[in-house]
Write a protein that holds these residues in place. Structure first.
Motif, PDB file in Angstrom:
ATOM      1  N   GLU A  81      -0.802 -40.262 -30.080  1.00  0.00           N
ATOM      2  CA  GLU A  81      -0.557 -38.844 -30.317  1.00  0.00           C
ATOM      3  C   GLU A  81      -1.692 -37.969 -29.749  1.00  0.00           C
ATOM      4  OE1 GLU A  81       2.479 -38.283 -31.238  1.00  0.00           O
ATOM      5  OE2 GLU A  81       1.969 -36.147 -31.010  1.00  0.00           O
ATOM      6  N   LYS A 108      -1.237 -37.649 -26.174  1.00  0.00           N
ATOM      7  CA  LYS A 108       0.011 -36.919 -25.862  1.00  0.00           C
ATOM      8  C   LYS A 108      -0.212 -35.414 -25.972  1.00  0.00           C
ATOM      9  CE  LYS A 108       3.706 -40.207 -26.818  1.00  0.00           C
ATOM     10  NZ  LYS A 108       4.354 -40.838 -27.975  1.00  0.00           N
ATOM     11  N   LYS A 109      -1.015 -35.046 -26.967  1.00  0.00           N
ATOM     12  CA  LYS A 109      -1.282 -33.623 -27.221  1.00  0.00           C
ATOM     13  C   LYS A 109      -1.963 -32.941 -26.050  1.00  0.00           C
ATOM     14  CE  LYS A 109      -1.777 -32.620 -32.138  1.00  0.00           C
ATOM     15  NZ  LYS A 109      -2.752 -32.751 -33.219  1.00  0.00           N
ATOM     16  N   GLN A 148      -6.054 -43.601 -34.337  1.00  0.00           N
ATOM     17  CA  GLN A 148      -4.597 -43.653 -34.457  1.00  0.00           C
ATOM     18  C   GLN A 148      -4.065 -45.059 -34.197  1.00  0.00           C
ATOM     19  OE1 GLN A 148      -3.609 -40.393 -31.840  1.00  0.00           O
ATOM     20  NE2 GLN A 148      -3.736 -38.884 -33.493  1.00  0.00           N
TER      21      GLN A 148
END
Ligand SMILES: Cc1cc2nc3c(=O)[nH]c(=O)nc-3n(C[C@H](O)[C@H](O)[C@H](O)COP(=O)(O)OP(=O)(O)OC[C@H]3O[C@@H](n4cnc5c(N)ncnc54)[C@H](O)[C@@H]3O)c2cc1C
Ligand SMILES: *[C@@H]1O[C@H](CO)[C@@H](O)[C@H](O)[C@H]1NC(C)=O
Ligand SMILES: *[C@@H]1O[C@H](CO)[C@@H](O)[C@H](O)[C@H]1NC(C)=O
Ligand SMILES: *[C@@H]1O[C@H](CO)[C@@H](O)[C@H](O)[C@H]1NC(C)=O
Ligand SMILES: *[C@@H]1O[C@H](CO)[C@@H](O)[C@H](O)[C@H]1NC(C)=O
Ligand SMILES: *[C@@H]1O[C@H](CO)[C@@H](O)[C@H](O)[C@H]1NC(C)=O
Ligand SMILES: *[C@@H]1O[C@H](CO)[C@@H](O)[C@H](O)[C@H]1NC(C)=O
Length: 619
Positions: A515, A518-519, A233
């Motif tokens: 991300e 964060k998940k 990412q």
């Protein structure tokens, strides 16, 4: 009771079938030795090797073509290769012993092996600018003692380095050490096994038939998958960092064979012990290299209270490692003349670079995070079953670290050249070594190791290409005294090493905001150090203060017998020969002339293989 259990173990080597008795025996062995390691106290010198008589003349041990001092990562491979020549008699003299079965259990490394007499037990001299997080401001300097050397303690991570490392190495006046020259030697020893099918492998860069196994630890943990995803990412490639290009992230490649430790003694030396031209002397401390004028003629060593003298017809090969090789050279009269005179040692050759340029990577501790996913937890018995049947699971890993990334920060000018490593670790492990041998002050560990067994993780930032230099010097002329080691990290004048560490910390913080992290509800759990309460938390000034407490060296010291053409600045030439001395070479991590983009062990094997070919060509 324990002895009967230990005698059981050799029967259990074969992966596959096992009985309840086998599991009992392993469980008992691990628990008993683990408890013992908790009470282990480290020696403060090599007094255990002392001669019974201070005055007896040395006993004659005969003559060999080659004497290899130290059967560690490099020495064990060197002796294996030299003894391929059947009319050369080769002797390996090693201070430690052959490892017991327990040592081959991969996860014993930080939990048990480090806290045992397989570790010399060195600590640095008191530091003023770093290592302030450790009791006495002294950093631990683990070094392996035994056939296999530091590969008996290490995490067995297999990284060869960046091609630019070798271009620099040969560019420093060392013909024969460019990337194209060394790559064949990495391939020569490798036996690659693609165990993690998620891991990309650059097949042209691997060999599948050498003596040294390379595997990827399995099963692959959920947190590590998140780490790789977050790298993607941020735009980093997931690629084989031992392949064509190094920058990117991947699941680790490690030196295990079906989950068992592949130290250099096990992988290389043991299979050739039948050779009658090869003799191994364990429990034997070399105290001096002997010279006739400026020609090495043999060595003196202590075994079981007796002093021996052995002659060489061809060469002495010094493979005692980055701390002990310069120590032994100095004890023998090869080193900075002024320093030798301080200790009334007769100067054989004034080589000012011996023991200088001590250089190590750094490791930033305390970048610890929580998440809302759990790694599966297993009982010791289940782990043993997993290990015995498939060679996998917690016992088959040195630490639950399974993924790594190499990065080029803004401080590195050469495209494709990494100057930073991140390694990812579930925090469920290694805490014993960290509290016992590593001796963190509780004011530091209580703020930096706030972990839940199965949901936390930490990311170690490892600055490479460091510029700070330390030293190895003699405490006295007594070979039984430990040397004085001053790693002197974070001391470079322009502050490059701290700036690089800061880049690493920023990259870790950025990565964990992707991300993928964060998940899983990732949160930094590092608490502000009380020692740094006068600066604002998480600012550059905060990390500048914290660095002195939470940054340690990374167990990769090099350059104390640095390779290069200039006898004033270097110790060995490109053929590993000590400047100004005949029939003496140094072959180990101490000759590596720069701070590499790699872990160091595979490079030691390469040095041994290449060195042995040069020796064969010369004789
Ligand atoms: C905790 C830890 C983790 C590590 N993890 C990794 C990793 O995952 N991957 C990696 O690539 N690298 C790792 N390293 C680094 C790597 O293991 C070392 O750089 C490498 O083993 C050094 O090899 P060497 O041949 O220079 O010395 P050593 O392997 O230390 O060998 C020197 C040998 O000489 C013997 N000796 C010393 N003095 C004498 C004497 N006077 N007489 C007789 N014998 C003597 C010693 O007992 C020893 O056996 C790690 C190191 C440590 C400490
Ligand atoms: C640290 O400071 C003390 C006291 O000033 C000094 O004696 C010592 O030599 C210093 N240590 C190093 C490694 O510089
Ligand atoms: C692979 O290893 C074997 C055994 O060391 C060696 O003979 C062979 O040359 C190696 N292959 C390559 C491509 O280096
Ligand atoms: C650990 O788990 C407990 C209970 O689930 C929780 O209260 C605590 O905040 C967690 N600590 C960390 C550092 O995640
Ligand atoms: C994690 O640590 C806990 C507590 O030490 C232990 O019970 C558990 O088995 C460990 N889990 C793994 C996967 O090793
Ligand atoms: C981290 O992210 C910030 C904000 O996007 C950026 O300015 C910085 O360059 C990044 N640093 C690193 C080392 O990735
Ligand atoms: C973990 O946290 C994320 C983000 O808050 C949330 O979407 C997810 O449902 C949580 N997962 C679990 C298993 O609690």
């Amino acid at each position: 009771m324990l002895t009967t259990l230990v005698t059981w173990i050799p029967l259990l080597q074969i992966v596959a079938a096992y009985t309840t008795c086998d599991v009992d025996a392993y469980e008992n062995l691990i628990r008993t030795r683990y408890e013992k390691s908790q009470d282990y106290t480290f020696p403060v010198d090599s007094g255990s090797h002392r001669a019974l008589s201070a005055t007896a003349a040395p006993t004659d041990f005969g003559e060999y073509d080659f004497v290899v001092i130290g059967g560690g990562s490099t020495g064990a491979v060197m002796a294996t290769r030299l003894s391929e020549v059947r009319d050369w008699k080769v002797l390996v003299i090693e201070a430690g012993r052959w490892p017991e079965k327990l040592v081959s259990i991969t996860s014993a490394s930080y939990k048990i092996n480090i806290m045992s007499d397989y570790n010399w037990g060195y600590y640095s001299v008191q530091q003023n600018n770093s290592c302030l997080g450790f009791v006495g401001n002294r950093c631990p300097l683990p070094r392996g003692k035994g056939l296999g050397g530091t590969s008996l303690l290490n995490a067995m991570i297999y990284v060869r380095g960046n091609k630019h490392d070798y271009q620099k190495w040969c560019g420093m006046g060392n013909p024969g050490w460019c990337y194209k020259d060394v790559l064949p030697y990495f391939l020569k020893s490798e036996n690659f096994h693609h165990t993690n099918k998620l891991a990309p492998v650059d097949v042209k860069y691997h060999n599948y038939s050498g003596p040294l196994w390379v595997e990827q630890p399995m099963p692959f943990h959920e947190h590590h998958k998140v780490f790789l995803k977050a790298n993607e990412q941020m735009g980093y490639k997931i690629r084989d960092i031992n392949g064509k290009e190094q920058i990117g992230a991947m699941p680790f490649q490690v030196n295990t064979k079906k989950g068992r430790r592949q130290d250099s003694g096990t992988a290389f030396l043991k299979p050739v012990l039948y050779r009658d031209n090869l003799k191994v002397m364990p429990n034997s401390l070399v105290t001096k290299i002997l010279f006739d004028g400026k020609t090495a003629t043999g060595v003196k060593f202590l075994n079981n209270g007796i002093e021996y003298k052995v002659g060489v017809r061809k060469e002495v090969i010094l493979s005692a490692g980055t701390i002990n090789s310069p120590q032994l050279l100095m004890l023998s009269g090869v080193g900075p003349a002024e320093h030798l005179k301080e200790h009334n040692i007769e100067v054989v050759a004034d080589l000012p670079a011996v023991g200088q340029s001590y250089s190590d990577h750094l490791q930033v501790h305390g970048l610890v995070f929580s998440s809302n996913i759990s790694e599966p937890t297993t009982t010791l018995r289940t782990s043993i079953e997993q290990y015995l049947t498939r060679g996998q699971g917690p016992l088959a890993e040195a630490a639950p670290t399974q993924a790594v990334g190499y990065y080029r920060t803004r401080l590195e000018k050469t495209p494709g050249y990494s100057d930073l490593e991140l390694s990812f670790q579930d925090t469920n492990d290694t805490t014993d070594a960290l509290t016992h041998y590593y001796n963190w002050k509780s004011s530091i560990s209580s703020r930096t190791s706030i972990v839940n067994a199965s949901t936390s993780f930490q990311i170690f930032a490892t600055p490479l290409h460091t510029k700070s230099l330390g030293t190895v010097r003699l405490k006295s002329a007594d070979p039984l005294d430990f040397p004085l080691v001053d790693p002197n990290i974070l001391s470079d004048k322009d502050g490059h090493d701290f700036d690089l560490a800061y880049e690493g910390i920023q990259l870790v913080l950025n990565l964990t905001q992707q991300e993928a992290f964060k998940k899983i509800d990732t949160k930094l759990t590092h608490q502000p150090l009380l020692e740094c309460s006068d600066v604002k938390f998480l600012t550059k000034d905060y990390w500048r203060c914290a660095a002195k407490y939470i940054i340690n060296h990374n167990n990769h010291p090099v350059s104390t017998c640095k390779m290069g053409p200039n006898a004033k600045k270097n110790v060995v030439d490109h053929k590993l020969k000590v400047h100004g001395i005949a029939n003496l070479r140094v072959a180990d991590a101490s000759v590596i002339p720069l701070s590499m983009s790699a872990h160091i062990n595979a490079i030691c094997y390469m040095i041994a293989d290449k060195g042995a070919d040069m020796i064969k060509a010369d004789w």
